[in-house]
Write a protein that holds these residues in place. Sequence first.
Motif, PDB file in Angstrom:
ATOM      1  N   UNK A 127       0.788   7.652   7.497  1.00 15.19           N
ATOM      2  CA  UNK A 127       1.511   8.629   8.298  1.00 15.19           C
ATOM      3  C   UNK A 127       1.576   9.968   7.555  1.00 15.19           C
ATOM      4  N   UNK A 128       1.757  11.043   8.318  1.00 19.87           N
ATOM      5  CA  UNK A 128       1.805  12.383   7.720  1.00 19.87           C
ATOM      6  C   UNK A 128       2.985  12.504   6.758  1.00 19.87           C
ATOM      7  N   UNK A 134      -3.980   6.941  -2.301  1.00 21.54           N
ATOM      8  CA  UNK A 134      -3.812   7.752  -1.097  1.00 21.54           C
ATOM      9  C   UNK A 134      -5.159   8.173  -0.515  1.00 21.54           C
ATOM     10  N   UNK A 135      -6.168   8.359  -1.345  1.00 21.85           N
ATOM     11  CA  UNK A 135      -7.489   8.699  -0.824  1.00 21.85           C
ATOM     12  C   UNK A 135      -8.055   7.553   0.021  1.00 21.85           C
ATOM     13  N   UNK A 136      -7.770   6.323  -0.373  1.00 21.68           N
ATOM     14  CA  UNK A 136      -8.219   5.166   0.411  1.00 21.68           C
ATOM     15  C   UNK A 136      -7.502   5.133   1.752  1.00 21.68           C
ATOM     16  N   UNK A 137      -6.201   5.331   1.746  1.00 23.09           N
ATOM     17  CA  UNK A 137      -5.422   5.260   2.996  1.00 23.09           C
ATOM     18  C   UNK A 137      -5.785   6.403   3.939  1.00 23.09           C
ATOM     19  N   UNK A 138      -6.031   7.580   3.392  1.00 22.91           N
ATOM     20  CA  UNK A 138      -6.429   8.711   4.237  1.00 22.91           C
ATOM     21  C   UNK A 138      -7.789   8.452   4.859  1.00 22.91           C
ATOM     22  N   UNK A 139      -8.698   7.845   4.105  1.00 25.57           N
ATOM     23  CA  UNK A 139     -10.023   7.512   4.648  1.00 25.57           C
ATOM     24  C   UNK A 139      -9.922   6.507   5.784  1.00 25.57           C
ATOM     25  N   UNK A 140      -8.945   5.600   5.713  1.00 28.04           N
ATOM     26  CA  UNK A 140      -8.768   4.608   6.770  1.00 28.04           C
ATOM     27  C   UNK A 140      -8.208   5.214   8.053  1.00 28.04           C
ATOM     28  N   UNK A 161      -5.413   8.713   9.558  1.00 27.61           N
ATOM     29  CA  UNK A 161      -4.060   9.274   9.528  1.00 27.61           C
ATOM     30  C   UNK A 161      -3.421   8.981  10.875  1.00 27.61           C
ATOM     31  N   UNK A 162      -2.366   8.180  10.856  1.00 25.48           N
ATOM     32  CA  UNK A 162      -1.708   7.772  12.094  1.00 25.48           C
ATOM     33  C   UNK A 162      -1.341   6.305  12.028  1.00 25.48           C
ATOM     34  N   UNK A 163      -1.347   5.645  13.174  1.00 23.08           N
ATOM     35  CA  UNK A 163      -0.909   4.249  13.245  1.00 23.08           C
ATOM     36  C   UNK A 163      -1.800   3.313  12.444  1.00 23.08           C
ATOM     37  N   UNK A 164      -3.090   3.603  12.359  1.00 22.41           N
ATOM     38  CA  UNK A 164      -4.026   2.692  11.696  1.00 22.41           C
ATOM     39  C   UNK A 164      -4.067   2.861  10.182  1.00 22.41           C
ATOM     40  N   UNK A 165      -3.486   3.911   9.662  1.00 20.78           N
ATOM     41  CA  UNK A 165      -3.589   4.154   8.233  1.00 20.78           C
ATOM     42  C   UNK A 165      -2.307   4.685   7.639  1.00 20.78           C
ATOM     43  N   UNK A 179       0.833  -1.206   0.000  1.00 20.26           N
ATOM     44  CA  UNK A 179       0.000   0.000   0.000  1.00 20.26           C
ATOM     45  C   UNK A 179       0.870   1.260   0.000  1.00 20.26           C
ATOM     46  N   UNK A 180       1.993   1.206   0.716  1.00 17.90           N
ATOM     47  CA  UNK A 180       2.891   2.362   0.774  1.00 17.90           C
ATOM     48  C   UNK A 180       3.404   2.731  -0.611  1.00 17.90           C
ATOM     49  N   UNK A 181       3.906   1.749  -1.346  1.00 17.56           N
ATOM     50  CA  UNK A 181       4.497   2.055  -2.650  1.00 17.56           C
ATOM     51  C   UNK A 181       3.442   2.489  -3.663  1.00 17.56           C
ATOM     52  N   UNK A 182       2.257   1.886  -3.604  1.00 15.30           N
ATOM     53  CA  UNK A 182       1.198   2.321  -4.506  1.00 15.30           C
ATOM     54  C   UNK A 182       0.775   3.758  -4.229  1.00 15.30           C
ATOM     55  N   UNK A 183       0.846   4.167  -2.959  1.00 11.37           N
ATOM     56  CA  UNK A 183       0.442   5.528  -2.604  1.00 11.37           C
ATOM     57  C   UNK A 183       1.558   6.543  -2.809  1.00 11.37           C
TER      58      UNK A 183
END
Length: 263
Positions: A215-216, A201-207, A209-213, A187-191
């Motif tokens: 990082x800033x 990145x829109x999917x990860x931000x929706x999940x 911002x922080x430990x669960x999704x 997920x990191x490399x795709x984002x």
Amino acid sequence: IQRKGLIGIMFAALVYFFIFTYSIQVMKGVIEEKTNRIVEIIISSVSSFELMIAKIIGIGLVGLTQFIISMGVIFIMSTTILSSVFPDLYSASVNSNNIGIGEITNDNTSEIIQFILYEINWPIMFLFFVIYFVGGYLLYGGLMAAIGAAVDEETDTQQFLLPITIPLLVSLTMITRVIDNPSSTFAFWLSEVPFTSPVIMMVRIAMGIGDSGVEVWEIILSLFLLITTFIGTTWISSRIYRKGILSHGKKASYRDLFKWIKS
């Protein structure tokens, strides 16, 4: 988490739709101007680079305006419908800010309203939607403008469109894997890859911002790479646009594109 994933899918689909739709409009607009020979008159007053950027920015602003109006109408209608159709549940959800979630009824409808109103950071989602839409659109819009300048007819664009649209399609198909594990290396490399980051990145931000999704620092790096790539592709596209916009009667090939970039 599943509900947040659905919100992420919704925003990712919107980003994909707006980027693809308005980038294609840029390409079609360039082809139309080139076919009608209008560009030969315009190019005598402005540089090819200025013409290309003006085309991209103009269509992008139209898309952004349409999105803002649509979201405003949806927000007004949704809040009106919620308060009129479910007055008791809506009121209970609104009051939950003061009385605590534990005191709210366990009814599914009330939980959904609670989730929609308070568990999603809508200002953050809309802010990053605009940022990633603008960044992704500028990236793909420049490439589409170059394709439009390189061909004489829309039917000739297929050989150039496929390599550009594949990353967007891949990002859509990988959304479910990202939702299952938003903190994974995959997920990191795709984002971070600029050609897929606006969607993923829109999917990860929706999940979250922080430990669960996400990082800033990952968001900052993603935006930096997106902007840097946009600058590079715009430079490449401008060179193709400058040569191709006045080229007629010959079906351009990849060899021609490389020649125009190097010249």
